[in-house]
Design a protein around this motif. Structure first.
Motif, PDB file in Angstrom:
ATOM      1  N   GLN A 107      -2.259  14.087  -2.243  1.00 34.81           N
ATOM      2  CA  GLN A 107      -1.111  13.459  -2.902  1.00 34.81           C
ATOM      3  C   GLN A 107      -0.138  12.946  -1.846  1.00 34.81           C
ATOM      4  OE1 GLN A 107       1.183  16.149  -5.281  1.00 34.81           O
ATOM      5  NE2 GLN A 107       1.155  17.756  -3.738  1.00 34.81           N
ATOM      6  N   HIS A 108       0.760  12.081  -2.292  1.00 35.24           N
ATOM      7  CA  HIS A 108       1.774  11.542  -1.384  1.00 35.24           C
ATOM      8  C   HIS A 108       3.070  11.351  -2.169  1.00 35.24           C
ATOM      9  CE1 HIS A 108       3.320   9.501   2.131  1.00 35.24           C
ATOM     10  NE2 HIS A 108       3.757   8.533   1.352  1.00 35.24           N
ATOM     11  N   GLY A 109       4.170  11.856  -1.626  1.00 41.13           N
ATOM     12  CA  GLY A 109       5.471  11.731  -2.278  1.00 41.13           C
ATOM     13  C   GLY A 109       6.341  10.682  -1.608  1.00 41.13           C
ATOM     14  N   PHE A 110       7.248  10.123  -2.378  1.00 39.12           N
ATOM     15  CA  PHE A 110       8.188   9.114  -1.890  1.00 39.12           C
ATOM     16  C   PHE A 110       9.306   8.979  -2.906  1.00 39.12           C
ATOM     17  CE2 PHE A 110       4.098   7.205  -3.188  1.00 39.12           C
ATOM     18  CZ  PHE A 110       4.414   6.859  -4.476  1.00 39.12           C
ATOM     19  N   VAL A 162       0.867  -1.168   0.000  1.00 33.41           N
ATOM     20  CA  VAL A 162       0.000   0.000   0.000  1.00 33.41           C
ATOM     21  C   VAL A 162       0.911   1.227   0.000  1.00 33.41           C
ATOM     22  CG1 VAL A 162      -1.741   1.316   1.262  1.00 33.41           C
ATOM     23  CG2 VAL A 162      -1.877  -1.183   1.188  1.00 33.41           C
ATOM     24  N   LEU A 163       0.815   2.051  -1.045  1.00 29.82           N
ATOM     25  CA  LEU A 163       1.643   3.249  -1.144  1.00 29.82           C
ATOM     26  C   LEU A 163       1.032   4.412  -0.387  1.00 29.82           C
ATOM     27  CD1 LEU A 163       2.766   3.280  -4.881  1.00 29.82           C
ATOM     28  CD2 LEU A 163       3.982   2.386  -2.891  1.00 29.82           C
ATOM     29  N   ALA A 164      -0.300   4.554  -0.464  1.00 33.70           N
ATOM     30  CA  ALA A 164      -0.950   5.697   0.177  1.00 33.70           C
ATOM     31  C   ALA A 164      -2.458   5.486   0.200  1.00 33.70           C
ATOM     32  CB  ALA A 164      -0.639   6.983  -0.583  1.00 33.70           C
ATOM     33  N   THR A 165      -3.094   6.157   1.142  1.00 29.72           N
ATOM     34  CA  THR A 165      -4.543   6.320   1.131  1.00 29.72           C
ATOM     35  C   THR A 165      -4.785   7.804   0.904  1.00 29.72           C
ATOM     36  OG1 THR A 165      -4.895   4.471   2.644  1.00 29.72           O
ATOM     37  CG2 THR A 165      -6.687   6.061   2.425  1.00 29.72           C
ATOM     38  N   LEU A 166      -5.298   8.134  -0.275  1.00 30.00           N
ATOM     39  CA  LEU A 166      -5.524   9.530  -0.648  1.00 30.00           C
ATOM     40  C   LEU A 166      -6.963   9.911  -0.307  1.00 30.00           C
ATOM     41  CD1 LEU A 166      -3.699   9.487  -4.100  1.00 30.00           C
ATOM     42  CD2 LEU A 166      -2.778  10.125  -1.859  1.00 30.00           C
TER      43      LEU A 166
END
Length: 108
Positions: A61-64, A50-54
């Motif tokens: 947004q979510h950065g990585f 799971v990268l993100a829950t937007l």
């Protein structure tokens, strides 16, 4: 480095297999703004992450900085009401330097 961008429609997924000579670095996932929560998942090989829950208006947004090795089979899932914009870059493997037999470098 070459820009990578893909839009994954709400409640769908997209898949690809990276070339053997190029890795992928993912930088950001962003929501198109539809109301509600959208979970972004990344599948690499047999592993799901799971990268993100937007969340619209709260976490748009979510950065990585995720590096995915060359030759990997990947899938991105958008589970929820929003389309997802995925960005990053394709990173070619460095070329191997060939050893040269240069007689001028010999010390006698």
């Amino acid at each position: 480095m070459v820009f990578f961008g893909e839009i994954v429609a709400a409640n769908t997924s997209k898949s690809a297999t990276l070339p053997d000579d190029c890795g992928l670095v993912l930088f950001n996932v962003a929501s198109s703004g539809a109301e509600g929560k959208t979970v972004v998942e990344l599948v690499v090989g047999e592993q799901t992450y799971v990268l993100a829950t937007l969340i619209s208006g709260v976490v748009p947004q979510h950065g990585f900085n995720l590096s995915i090795p060359p030759g990997s089979k990947i899938e991105v899932h958008a589970k929820g009401p929003s389309d997802i914009h995925v960005t990053g870059s394709l990173e070619p493997l460095p070329e191997e330097e060939e050893e040269e037999d240069d007689e001028d470098d010999e010390v006698i």
